[in-house]
Write a protein that holds these residues in place. Sequence first.
Motif, PDB file in Angstrom:
ATOM      1  N   UNK A   1     -11.211  73.842   7.260  1.00  0.00           N
ATOM      2  CA  UNK A   1     -11.806  73.253   6.060  1.00  0.00           C
ATOM      3  C   UNK A   1     -12.392  71.879   6.330  1.00  0.00           C
ATOM      4  N   UNK A   2     -11.718  71.087   7.144  1.00  0.00           N
ATOM      5  CA  UNK A   2     -12.226  69.766   7.506  1.00  0.00           C
ATOM      6  C   UNK A   2     -13.479  69.831   8.353  1.00  0.00           C
ATOM      7  N   UNK A   3     -13.567  70.840   9.208  1.00  0.00           N
ATOM      8  CA  UNK A   3     -14.767  70.999  10.034  1.00  0.00           C
ATOM      9  C   UNK A   3     -15.964  71.461   9.210  1.00  0.00           C
ATOM     10  N   UNK A   4     -15.697  72.147   8.099  1.00  0.00           N
ATOM     11  CA  UNK A   4     -16.780  72.702   7.296  1.00  0.00           C
ATOM     12  C   UNK A   4     -17.238  71.766   6.170  1.00  0.00           C
ATOM     13  N   UNK A   5     -16.504  70.698   5.898  1.00  0.00           N
ATOM     14  CA  UNK A   5     -16.870  69.824   4.784  1.00  0.00           C
ATOM     15  C   UNK A   5     -17.157  68.411   5.280  1.00  0.00           C
ATOM     16  N   UNK A   6     -17.779  67.640   4.428  1.00  0.00           N
ATOM     17  CA  UNK A   6     -18.092  66.263   4.782  1.00  0.00           C
ATOM     18  C   UNK A   6     -17.119  65.329   4.078  1.00  0.00           C
ATOM     19  N   UNK A   7     -16.957  64.157   4.615  1.00  0.00           N
ATOM     20  CA  UNK A   7     -16.018  63.205   4.040  1.00  0.00           C
ATOM     21  C   UNK A   7     -16.354  61.796   4.457  1.00  0.00           C
ATOM     22  N   UNK A   8     -15.571  60.851   3.980  1.00  0.00           N
ATOM     23  CA  UNK A   8     -15.834  59.449   4.299  1.00  0.00           C
ATOM     24  C   UNK A   8     -15.464  59.121   5.744  1.00  0.00           C
ATOM     25  N   UNK A   9     -16.058  58.090   6.230  1.00  0.00           N
ATOM     26  CA  UNK A   9     -15.755  57.607   7.575  1.00  0.00           C
ATOM     27  C   UNK A   9     -14.363  56.974   7.570  1.00  0.00           C
ATOM     28  N   UNK A  10     -13.601  57.217   8.592  1.00  0.00           N
ATOM     29  CA  UNK A  10     -12.262  56.647   8.689  1.00  0.00           C
ATOM     30  C   UNK A  10     -12.375  55.228   9.230  1.00  0.00           C
ATOM     31  N   UNK A  11     -11.758  54.311   8.499  1.00  0.00           N
ATOM     32  CA  UNK A  11     -11.715  52.930   8.949  1.00  0.00           C
ATOM     33  C   UNK A  11     -10.295  52.619   9.409  1.00  0.00           C
ATOM     34  N   UNK A  12     -10.180  52.040  10.584  1.00  0.00           N
ATOM     35  CA  UNK A  12      -8.881  51.738  11.164  1.00  0.00           C
ATOM     36  C   UNK A  12      -8.653  50.236  11.088  1.00  0.00           C
ATOM     37  N   UNK A  13      -7.509  49.860  10.508  1.00  0.00           N
ATOM     38  CA  UNK A  13      -7.137  48.458  10.434  1.00  0.00           C
ATOM     39  C   UNK A  13      -6.257  48.135  11.642  1.00  0.00           C
ATOM     40  N   UNK A  14      -6.867  47.549  12.653  1.00  0.00           N
ATOM     41  CA  UNK A  14      -6.156  47.292  13.909  1.00  0.00           C
ATOM     42  C   UNK A  14      -5.027  46.290  13.736  1.00  0.00           C
ATOM     43  N   UNK A  15      -5.207  45.320  12.845  1.00  0.00           N
ATOM     44  CA  UNK A  15      -4.157  44.327  12.606  1.00  0.00           C
ATOM     45  C   UNK A  15      -2.900  45.016  12.072  1.00  0.00           C
ATOM     46  N   UNK A  16      -3.066  45.898  11.094  1.00  0.00           N
ATOM     47  CA  UNK A  16      -1.910  46.604  10.530  1.00  0.00           C
ATOM     48  C   UNK A  16      -1.239  47.478  11.581  1.00  0.00           C
ATOM     49  N   UNK A  17      -2.038  48.203  12.352  1.00  0.00           N
ATOM     50  CA  UNK A  17      -1.467  49.051  13.397  1.00  0.00           C
ATOM     51  C   UNK A  17      -0.663  48.232  14.401  1.00  0.00           C
ATOM     52  N   UNK A  18      -1.170  47.069  14.775  1.00  0.00           N
ATOM     53  CA  UNK A  18      -0.490  46.211  15.732  1.00  0.00           C
ATOM     54  C   UNK A  18       0.853  45.737  15.189  1.00  0.00           C
ATOM     55  N   UNK A  19       0.854  45.190  13.971  1.00  0.00           N
ATOM     56  CA  UNK A  19       2.091  44.632  13.436  1.00  0.00           C
ATOM     57  C   UNK A  19       3.120  45.708  13.077  1.00  0.00           C
ATOM     58  N   UNK A  20       2.689  46.838  12.603  1.00  0.00           N
ATOM     59  CA  UNK A  20       3.638  47.916  12.317  1.00  0.00           C
ATOM     60  C   UNK A  20       4.251  48.432  13.619  1.00  0.00           C
ATOM     61  N   UNK A  21       3.424  48.598  14.653  1.00  0.00           N
ATOM     62  CA  UNK A  21       3.940  49.045  15.954  1.00  0.00           C
ATOM     63  C   UNK A  21       4.910  48.025  16.540  1.00  0.00           C
ATOM     64  N   UNK A  22       4.563  46.735  16.433  1.00  0.00           N
ATOM     65  CA  UNK A  22       5.457  45.695  16.933  1.00  0.00           C
ATOM     66  C   UNK A  22       6.782  45.680  16.166  1.00  0.00           C
ATOM     67  N   UNK A  23       6.738  45.962  14.866  1.00  0.00           N
ATOM     68  CA  UNK A  23       7.983  45.966  14.089  1.00  0.00           C
ATOM     69  C   UNK A  23       8.905  47.114  14.517  1.00  0.00           C
ATOM     70  N   UNK A  24       8.331  48.261  14.839  1.00  0.00           N
ATOM     71  CA  UNK A  24       9.140  49.387  15.309  1.00  0.00           C
ATOM     72  C   UNK A  24       9.762  49.061  16.670  1.00  0.00           C
ATOM     73  N   UNK A  25       8.981  48.448  17.548  1.00  0.00           N
ATOM     74  CA  UNK A  25       9.490  48.052  18.862  1.00  0.00           C
ATOM     75  C   UNK A  25      10.591  47.011  18.719  1.00  0.00           C
ATOM     76  N   UNK A  26      10.402  46.047  17.812  1.00  0.00           N
ATOM     77  CA  UNK A  26      11.422  45.020  17.577  1.00  0.00           C
ATOM     78  C   UNK A  26      12.711  45.639  17.056  1.00  0.00           C
ATOM     79  N   UNK A  27      12.598  46.602  16.142  1.00  0.00           N
ATOM     80  CA  UNK A  27      13.794  47.274  15.626  1.00  0.00           C
ATOM     81  C   UNK A  27      14.556  47.954  16.752  1.00  0.00           C
ATOM     82  N   UNK A  28      13.834  48.677  17.588  1.00  0.00           N
ATOM     83  CA  UNK A  28      14.478  49.380  18.704  1.00  0.00           C
ATOM     84  C   UNK A  28      15.128  48.404  19.676  1.00  0.00           C
TER      85      UNK A  28
END
Length: 152
Positions: free
Chosen positions: A64-91
Amino acid sequence: MAGIGMREYRDIIGGGFLLVLGSSAAIHAVTSLRLGTVWQMGPGMFPAAVGVVIALLGTVILIGGLRSSGPRIEVDHRSMLFISLSVIAFAALIRPFGFVPAIVAVVAISSRSDARLSLAGIVLLAGSLSMIGFLIFQVGLNIPLSAFNWPR
């Protein structure tokens, strides 16, 4: 906004994830557990069937995703960085310092991914999550996690 020629990447990624997850579960169940028969099911029958159903649903979503159109995905690199760092810090912090300092570190680091939370909100969230974690894991479930474990 859907552009001409754009794909529905959220459905493609989600469907692909479900396809891989379901296939992996089914393959694991079939190769490592006894399936039995339809009339006398073994321990692998249900996980294999659920894996196949999840894989089929993922395939439908992917197509269904291949057959339909949708919005462009925007990636927030700052959020990804800090969330990943928080998981690493917890571990890294849970064993040497206990789960309360690890939760405080998770909240403090992950809150930097979006600057809308005030310092008072961060302190309130960290305290609340620490108390809830203590009540659930030590009081409710009696799991031997130390709340505080300062290294000597």
